[in-house]
Design a protein around this motif. Sequence first.
Motif, PDB file in Angstrom:
ATOM      1  N   ASN A 238       0.826  -1.207   0.000  1.00  0.00           N
ATOM      2  CA  ASN A 238       0.000   0.000   0.000  1.00  0.00           C
ATOM      3  C   ASN A 238       0.860   1.256   0.000  1.00  0.00           C
ATOM      4  OD1 ASN A 238       0.857   0.304   2.673  1.00  0.00           O
ATOM      5  ND2 ASN A 238      -1.047  -0.466   3.541  1.00  0.00           N
ATOM      6  N   ALA A 239       0.226   2.408   0.072  1.00  0.00           N
ATOM      7  CA  ALA A 239       0.929   3.691   0.008  1.00  0.00           C
ATOM      8  C   ALA A 239       1.890   3.894   1.176  1.00  0.00           C
ATOM      9  CB  ALA A 239      -0.084   4.836  -0.044  1.00  0.00           C
ATOM     10  N   SER A 240       1.658   3.197   2.277  1.00  0.00           N
ATOM     11  CA  SER A 240       2.545   3.287   3.441  1.00  0.00           C
ATOM     12  C   SER A 240       3.731   2.332   3.341  1.00  0.00           C
ATOM     13  CB  SER A 240       1.763   2.966   4.724  1.00  0.00           C
ATOM     14  OG  SER A 240       0.701   3.865   4.888  1.00  0.00           O
ATOM     15  N   GLY A 241       3.783   1.542   2.266  1.00  0.00           N
ATOM     16  CA  GLY A 241       4.865   0.588   2.088  1.00  0.00           C
ATOM     17  C   GLY A 241       4.635  -0.726   2.797  1.00  0.00           C
ATOM     18  N   GLN A 242       3.424  -0.941   3.333  1.00  0.00           N
ATOM     19  CA  GLN A 242       3.092  -2.176   4.031  1.00  0.00           C
ATOM     20  C   GLN A 242       2.747  -3.261   3.013  1.00  0.00           C
ATOM     21  OE1 GLN A 242      -0.505  -1.927   6.317  1.00  0.00           O
ATOM     22  NE2 GLN A 242      -0.057  -3.776   7.467  1.00  0.00           N
ATOM     23  N   TYR A 243       3.405  -4.412   3.123  1.00  0.00           N
ATOM     24  CA  TYR A 243       3.115  -5.537   2.244  1.00  0.00           C
ATOM     25  C   TYR A 243       1.792  -6.171   2.656  1.00  0.00           C
ATOM     26  CZ  TYR A 243       7.661  -5.144   0.112  1.00  0.00           C
ATOM     27  OH  TYR A 243       8.739  -4.680  -0.585  1.00  0.00           O
ATOM     28  N   LEU A 244       1.015  -6.606   1.666  1.00  0.00           N
ATOM     29  CA  LEU A 244      -0.347  -7.065   1.912  1.00  0.00           C
ATOM     30  C   LEU A 244      -0.497  -8.575   1.758  1.00  0.00           C
ATOM     31  CD1 LEU A 244      -2.080  -4.279  -0.198  1.00  0.00           C
ATOM     32  CD2 LEU A 244      -1.701  -4.301   2.281  1.00  0.00           C
ATOM     33  N   THR A 245      -1.440  -9.143   2.505  1.00  0.00           N
ATOM     34  CA  THR A 245      -1.790 -10.560   2.388  1.00  0.00           C
ATOM     35  C   THR A 245      -3.169 -10.739   1.757  1.00  0.00           C
ATOM     36  OG1 THR A 245      -2.721 -10.588   4.615  1.00  0.00           O
ATOM     37  CG2 THR A 245      -0.413 -11.264   4.382  1.00  0.00           C
ATOM     38  N   ASP A 246      -3.765  -9.667   1.276  1.00  0.00           N
ATOM     39  CA  ASP A 246      -5.104  -9.729   0.687  1.00  0.00           C
ATOM     40  C   ASP A 246      -5.095 -10.380  -0.691  1.00  0.00           C
ATOM     41  OD1 ASP A 246      -6.112  -8.291   2.836  1.00  0.00           O
ATOM     42  OD2 ASP A 246      -5.942  -6.367   1.817  1.00  0.00           O
ATOM     43  N   LEU A 247      -6.136 -11.131  -0.979  1.00  0.00           N
ATOM     44  CA  LEU A 247      -6.403 -11.609  -2.326  1.00  0.00           C
ATOM     45  C   LEU A 247      -7.641 -10.848  -2.784  1.00  0.00           C
ATOM     46  CD1 LEU A 247      -6.029 -13.375  -4.797  1.00  0.00           C
ATOM     47  CD2 LEU A 247      -7.332 -15.170  -3.625  1.00  0.00           C
ATOM     48  N   GLN A 248      -7.443  -9.813  -3.595  1.00  0.00           N
ATOM     49  CA  GLN A 248      -8.547  -8.989  -4.070  1.00  0.00           C
ATOM     50  C   GLN A 248      -9.088  -9.570  -5.371  1.00  0.00           C
ATOM     51  OE1 GLN A 248      -8.259  -4.656  -3.180  1.00  0.00           O
ATOM     52  NE2 GLN A 248      -6.067  -5.097  -3.235  1.00  0.00           N
ATOM     53  N   VAL A 249     -10.397  -9.486  -5.522  1.00  0.00           N
ATOM     54  CA  VAL A 249     -11.060 -10.065  -6.686  1.00  0.00           C
ATOM     55  C   VAL A 249     -11.954  -9.003  -7.323  1.00  0.00           C
ATOM     56  CG1 VAL A 249     -12.544 -11.908  -7.532  1.00  0.00           C
ATOM     57  CG2 VAL A 249     -11.087 -12.312  -5.538  1.00  0.00           C
ATOM     58  N   TYR A 250     -11.729  -8.781  -8.618  1.00  0.00           N
ATOM     59  CA  TYR A 250     -12.592  -7.862  -9.373  1.00  0.00           C
ATOM     60  C   TYR A 250     -13.545  -8.683 -10.226  1.00  0.00           C
ATOM     61  CZ  TYR A 250     -14.207  -4.433 -12.738  1.00  0.00           C
ATOM     62  OH  TYR A 250     -15.008  -3.646 -13.522  1.00  0.00           O
ATOM     63  N   ASP A 251     -14.842  -8.511 -10.000  1.00  0.00           N
ATOM     64  CA  ASP A 251     -15.881  -9.183 -10.785  1.00  0.00           C
ATOM     65  C   ASP A 251     -16.213  -8.278 -11.965  1.00  0.00           C
ATOM     66  OD1 ASP A 251     -18.383  -9.971 -11.869  1.00  0.00           O
ATOM     67  OD2 ASP A 251     -18.948 -10.896  -9.964  1.00  0.00           O
ATOM     68  N   THR A 252     -15.811  -8.681 -13.153  1.00  0.00           N
ATOM     69  CA  THR A 252     -15.993  -7.827 -14.332  1.00  0.00           C
ATOM     70  C   THR A 252     -17.455  -7.689 -14.734  1.00  0.00           C
ATOM     71  OG1 THR A 252     -15.660  -9.684 -15.862  1.00  0.00           O
ATOM     72  CG2 THR A 252     -13.707  -8.401 -15.233  1.00  0.00           C
ATOM     73  N   THR A 253     -18.279  -8.651 -14.378  1.00  0.00           N
ATOM     74  CA  THR A 253     -19.696  -8.586 -14.712  1.00  0.00           C
ATOM     75  C   THR A 253     -20.428  -7.596 -13.814  1.00  0.00           C
ATOM     76  OG1 THR A 253     -19.610 -10.896 -15.395  1.00  0.00           O
ATOM     77  CG2 THR A 253     -21.792  -9.959 -15.031  1.00  0.00           C
ATOM     78  N   ALA A 254     -20.182  -7.678 -12.512  1.00  0.00           N
ATOM     79  CA  ALA A 254     -20.860  -6.805 -11.546  1.00  0.00           C
ATOM     80  C   ALA A 254     -20.130  -5.483 -11.331  1.00  0.00           C
ATOM     81  CB  ALA A 254     -21.006  -7.521 -10.210  1.00  0.00           C
ATOM     82  N   ASP A 255     -18.881  -5.356 -11.856  1.00  0.00           N
ATOM     83  CA  ASP A 255     -18.053  -4.168 -11.656  1.00  0.00           C
ATOM     84  C   ASP A 255     -17.860  -3.877 -10.166  1.00  0.00           C
ATOM     85  OD1 ASP A 255     -16.486  -1.952 -12.350  1.00  0.00           O
ATOM     86  OD2 ASP A 255     -18.212  -0.616 -12.435  1.00  0.00           O
ATOM     87  N   THR A 256     -17.475  -4.937  -9.429  1.00  0.00           N
ATOM     88  CA  THR A 256     -17.253  -4.791  -7.989  1.00  0.00           C
ATOM     89  C   THR A 256     -15.942  -5.452  -7.583  1.00  0.00           C
ATOM     90  OG1 THR A 256     -18.485  -6.823  -7.524  1.00  0.00           O
ATOM     91  CG2 THR A 256     -19.721  -4.752  -7.395  1.00  0.00           C
ATOM     92  N   TRP A 257     -15.340  -4.914  -6.530  1.00  0.00           N
ATOM     93  CA  TRP A 257     -14.138  -5.477  -5.919  1.00  0.00           C
ATOM     94  C   TRP A 257     -14.516  -6.108  -4.593  1.00  0.00           C
ATOM     95  CZ3 TRP A 257      -9.256  -5.925  -7.743  1.00  0.00           C
ATOM     96  CH2 TRP A 257      -8.897  -5.149  -8.848  1.00  0.00           C
ATOM     97  N   SER A 258     -13.831  -7.184  -4.228  1.00  0.00           N
ATOM     98  CA  SER A 258     -14.002  -7.796  -2.916  1.00  0.00           C
ATOM     99  C   SER A 258     -12.659  -8.376  -2.483  1.00  0.00           C
ATOM    100  CB  SER A 258     -15.061  -8.897  -2.963  1.00  0.00           C
ATOM    101  OG  SER A 258     -14.669  -9.922  -3.851  1.00  0.00           O
ATOM    102  N   VAL A 259     -12.587  -8.723  -1.210  1.00  0.00           N
ATOM    103  CA  VAL A 259     -11.402  -9.408  -0.683  1.00  0.00           C
ATOM    104  C   VAL A 259     -11.824 -10.825  -0.348  1.00  0.00           C
ATOM    105  CG1 VAL A 259      -9.729  -9.508   1.205  1.00  0.00           C
ATOM    106  CG2 VAL A 259     -10.357  -7.304   0.207  1.00  0.00           C
ATOM    107  N   GLU A 260     -11.086 -11.783  -0.866  1.00  0.00           N
ATOM    108  CA  GLU A 260     -11.371 -13.196  -0.617  1.00  0.00           C
ATOM    109  C   GLU A 260     -10.881 -13.537   0.779  1.00  0.00           C
ATOM    110  OE1 GLU A 260     -12.922 -16.485  -0.617  1.00  0.00           O
ATOM    111  OE2 GLU A 260     -13.116 -15.537  -2.579  1.00  0.00           O
ATOM    112  N   SER A 261     -11.748 -13.378   1.772  1.00  0.00           N
ATOM    113  CA  SER A 261     -11.340 -13.572   3.165  1.00  0.00           C
ATOM    114  C   SER A 261     -11.226 -15.044   3.545  1.00  0.00           C
ATOM    115  CB  SER A 261     -12.321 -12.866   4.103  1.00  0.00           C
ATOM    116  OG  SER A 261     -13.632 -13.339   3.888  1.00  0.00           O
ATOM    117  N   ALA A 262     -11.853 -15.932   2.785  1.00  0.00           N
ATOM    118  CA  ALA A 262     -11.774 -17.358   3.099  1.00  0.00           C
ATOM    119  C   ALA A 262     -10.414 -17.953   2.717  1.00  0.00           C
ATOM    120  CB  ALA A 262     -12.886 -18.109   2.374  1.00  0.00           C
ATOM    121  N   ASP A 263      -9.650 -17.247   1.892  1.00  0.00           N
ATOM    122  CA  ASP A 263      -8.372 -17.789   1.426  1.00  0.00           C
ATOM    123  C   ASP A 263      -7.314 -16.688   1.318  1.00  0.00           C
ATOM    124  OD1 ASP A 263      -6.570 -19.658   0.539  1.00  0.00           O
ATOM    125  OD2 ASP A 263      -7.268 -19.616  -1.535  1.00  0.00           O
TER     126      ASP A 263
END
Length: 75
Positions: free
Chosen positions: A34-59
């Motif tokens: 991120n902008a603070s230089g913190q490394y992330l463990t998020d798996l972000q998912v963009y749904d191209t059909t719904a035009d939405t972003w989410s974070v896959e919290s189960a994995d």
Amino acid sequence: LTSEKQPTQTQVQQASNVCAAAIGASIYVPGGYNASGQYLTDLQVYDTTADTWSVESADPLPHPVAAAGCAALGG
């Protein structure tokens, strides 16, 4: 490309130094930092059909990662 779609939504967690892989109608973006230089463990998912972003919290990623390579086979 015959057509181009631009997302109207922004990522849940803004990240740089990421890779992305498309599987079906979703684009998966693991980690980054991120902008603070913190490394992330998020798996972000963009749904191209719904035009939405989410974070896959189960994995979530087991460790923070940035500048990784991504690929999808048969996606």
